[in-house]
Design a protein around this motif. Structure first.
Motif, PDB file in Angstrom:
ATOM      1  N   GLU A 311     -31.733 -84.090 -59.938  1.00 21.21           N
ATOM      2  CA  GLU A 311     -32.687 -84.222 -60.513  1.00 21.21           C
ATOM      3  C   GLU A 311     -34.044 -84.104 -59.282  1.00 21.21           C
ATOM      4  O   GLU A 311     -33.890 -84.809 -58.420  1.00 21.21           O
ATOM      5  CB  GLU A 311     -32.205 -85.275 -61.475  1.00 21.21           C
ATOM      6  CG  GLU A 311     -32.048 -85.760 -62.484  1.00 21.21           C
ATOM      7  CD  GLU A 311     -31.755 -87.096 -63.061  1.00 21.21           C
ATOM      8  OE1 GLU A 311     -32.593 -87.892 -62.315  1.00 21.21           O
ATOM      9  OE2 GLU A 311     -30.689 -87.122 -64.335  1.00 21.21           O
ATOM     10  N   CYS A 312     -34.917 -83.983 -60.002  1.00 23.53           N
ATOM     11  CA  CYS A 312     -36.393 -84.165 -59.509  1.00 23.53           C
ATOM     12  C   CYS A 312     -36.768 -85.565 -59.851  1.00 23.53           C
ATOM     13  O   CYS A 312     -36.431 -85.987 -60.977  1.00 23.53           O
ATOM     14  CB  CYS A 312     -37.679 -83.386 -59.861  1.00 23.53           C
ATOM     15  SG  CYS A 312     -39.360 -83.316 -60.060  1.00 23.53           S
ATOM     16  N   GLY A 313     -37.303 -85.773 -58.412  1.00 29.77           N
ATOM     17  CA  GLY A 313     -37.124 -87.307 -58.809  1.00 29.77           C
ATOM     18  C   GLY A 313     -38.328 -87.971 -59.140  1.00 29.77           C
ATOM     19  O   GLY A 313     -39.036 -88.886 -59.098  1.00 29.77           O
ATOM     20  N   VAL A 314     -39.476 -86.927 -58.736  1.00 33.03           N
ATOM     21  CA  VAL A 314     -40.917 -86.970 -59.524  1.00 33.03           C
ATOM     22  C   VAL A 314     -40.664 -86.945 -61.397  1.00 33.03           C
ATOM     23  O   VAL A 314     -40.951 -87.902 -61.854  1.00 33.03           O
ATOM     24  CB  VAL A 314     -41.939 -85.764 -59.021  1.00 33.03           C
ATOM     25  CG1 VAL A 314     -43.129 -86.690 -59.778  1.00 33.03           C
ATOM     26  CG2 VAL A 314     -41.696 -86.002 -57.324  1.00 33.03           C
ATOM     27  N   CYS A 315     -40.577 -85.923 -62.066  1.00 34.98           N
ATOM     28  CA  CYS A 315     -40.534 -85.929 -63.414  1.00 34.98           C
ATOM     29  C   CYS A 315     -39.371 -85.258 -63.607  1.00 34.98           C
ATOM     30  O   CYS A 315     -39.160 -86.050 -65.553  1.00 34.98           O
ATOM     31  CB  CYS A 315     -41.457 -84.273 -63.684  1.00 34.98           C
ATOM     32  SG  CYS A 315     -40.222 -82.883 -63.128  1.00 34.98           S
TER      33      CYS A 315
END
Length: 499
Positions: A311-315
């Motif tokens: 996963e993207c840790g931002v979005c």
């Protein structure tokens, strides 16, 4: 008279069209005998008219009548034309308006412009409809009896072979379905490969490469699946998935699939897959989001974290893999990227190596079994209760055969036990199941590093999906060369391990 000959057969599994051809032949002969001229021949093969199924031939016939291209319709019997109440009423009105009569090879000629003709068409039609509905009731009752006795509803299933029993005069009195070890082993291998991290596509390709015939190979069929050959020997992902998910594999028979009275009943044939493996396969192939149509999955199963738990840790978006860098300095590398906005990017090989070392370290610890800790108590109790209920159903059937109870008592007992069994099985299916538990436990221990290094990509992905909720790529903390493990967050299931 401009005659249109129409023929219909309800069932023609092999697609030979012999029945409709005989009807057409008799219709031509009747037209000639009555001084008519056949201007149109139409048929609907292997199509029932009782439930209003789409009949292309009939629709063309009625369009020709409405446009006054014909004067008379010739059928073998009025039941070939209509079986449905509403369709018959509409058809009579249309033919009346068009001035088209109906002539039967085995029946009267119906002048639908007269009240007597329309009355006769209605009376004959009601008999035709009643005949079909009564037959349907008999068939449904026989199907219910077969289901209650656990007998197969049709041809023998893949994985078993049918053995018939005969009386002293050589007349067939019944049958038993016994395990066909060669076919059963194919089913078991499919289940085992899925639980070992295999994919439906990979298993399909393996079966076809090995030349193993698919279920139904050699049988004559009027239609074949897309990509299938004439003999039906090829496997596809759908056939592999259906075979893996069958309740028949664990000795259960599904009655009235998708209907309000759907029920799982004990089958008369022996199981070929363990209940535990079956539950795990169902959990695996029924996972939320699996096989969602219309969603592109670039990089699927080509990389450890892309379009999986990465996963993207931002979005929170999925990760994809792309090559980035400066070719002049030979620095082109494959990076994990946020698929939606490109929020983060990190060296794929270093991330995979870091995740692998963390998982290996955890699997090497003595308490690795705690990673699979789950509340199985409810599922175990439900499965035990289900087995007890099935035993009661079987005993009730035996008591009826031995005349210890009446048919009415058997019906009441069966209805009550089936309702309880449905409730218990729902509880068992809703309990949490770890599909790849066996694969994880085989990897746990002192040899974790060796087994991980020799595992396929799909097996590694299966282990990660079992142990981890997510692997999040976070924004960099500082600019510069090197890899910072703090920018990779590993979230374990059940809170086990360190992030």
């Amino acid at each position: 008279m401009r005659d249109a000959v129409y023929a219909r057969i309800s069932e023609d599994d092999l697609g030979t069209e012999r029945g409709v051809n005989r009807q057409l032949e008799d219709g031509r002969a009747l037209s000639a005998a009555r001084g008519g001229q056949v201007v149109m021949e139409l048929h609907d093969n292997d199509v029932s008219a009782l439930n209003g199924a789409h009949r292309p031939g009939y629709e063309t016939l009625m369009a020709a009548a409405t446009s006054r291209q014909i004067d008379r319709i010739i059928v073998f019997h009025t039941s070939r034309l209509w079986r449905n109440h509403r369709e018959r009423a509409d058809g009579i009105d249309q033919l009346k308006a068009a001035g088209v009569s109906v002539l039967s090879v085995k029946g009267p000629e119906l002048d639908l412009q007269t009240a007597a003709g329309r009355m006769m068409a209605g009376i004959l039609g009601e008999f035709d409809t009643a005949e079909s509905e009564i037959k349907g009731e008999r068939v449904a009752r026989a199907a219910l009896e077969r289901a209650q006795q656990g007998r197969a509803n049709g041809a023998v299933l893949y994985g078993w072979r049918r053995v018939y029993t005969f009386d002293e005069q050589g007349r067939r009195t019944g049958f038993n379905d016994e395990v066909d070890e060669e076919e059963a082993e194919v089913v078991r291998s499919i289940v085992a490969r899925l639980l070992d991290g295999g994919t439906l596509r990979g298993i399909t390709e393996y079966l076809n490469e090995q030349g193993i015939p698919a279920p139904g190979a050699g049988q004559r069929r009027s239609h074949r699946a897309k990509g299938q050959n004439d003999t039906g020997t090829l496997w596809n992902k759908t056939s592999v998935k259906k075979l893996a998910l069958r309740h028949a594999n664990v000795g259960l028979r599904l009655h009235h699939r998708g209907r309000p009275d759907e029920a799982l009943l004990p089958a008369a044939w022996p199981p070929i897959v363990s209940q535990d493996d079956h539950d795990r396969v169902i959990a695996l192939l029924s996972a939320p989001g699996r096989g969602v149509k219309g969603v592109a999955r670039p990089g699927s199963r080509l990389h450890l974290l892309s379009w999986g738990i990465g996963e993207c840790g931002v979005c929170g978006s999925h990760l994809r893999v792309a090559r980035k860098g400066n070719m002049r300095y030979g620095a082109m590398k494959q990076l994990y990227f946020c698929d939606t906005k490109g929020c983060v990017g990190r060296d794929r090989d270093r991330v995979d190596d870091f995740v692998g070392r963390v998982v290996i370290a955890r699997l090497s610890q003595p308490d690795a079994a705690d990673l699979l800790a789950q509340d199985d108590k409810a599922m175990v109790e439900a499965l035990a209760r289900a087995d007890a209920l099935r035993a009661k159903l079987a005993k009730a059937a035996d008591d009826y055969v031995d005349e210890r109870i009446t048919a009415e008592q058997l019906h009441r007992i069966t209805a009550r036990l089936r309702a309880q069994l449905t409730e218990v099985e729902t509880t068992a299916r809703s309990a949490h199941v770890t599909p790849h538990a066996k694969l994880v436990m085989e990897m746990a221990g002192a040899n974790a590093e060796t087994i991980w290094s020799e595992a396929t990509l799909n097996q590694k992905r299966a282990v990660l999906s079992t142990l981890l909720k997510a692997v999040r790529i976070l924004p960099v903390l500082r600019r510069g060369p090197g890899f910072d493990p703090r920018t990779v967050e590993i979230v374990w299931r059940g809170g086990s391990g360190d992030n």
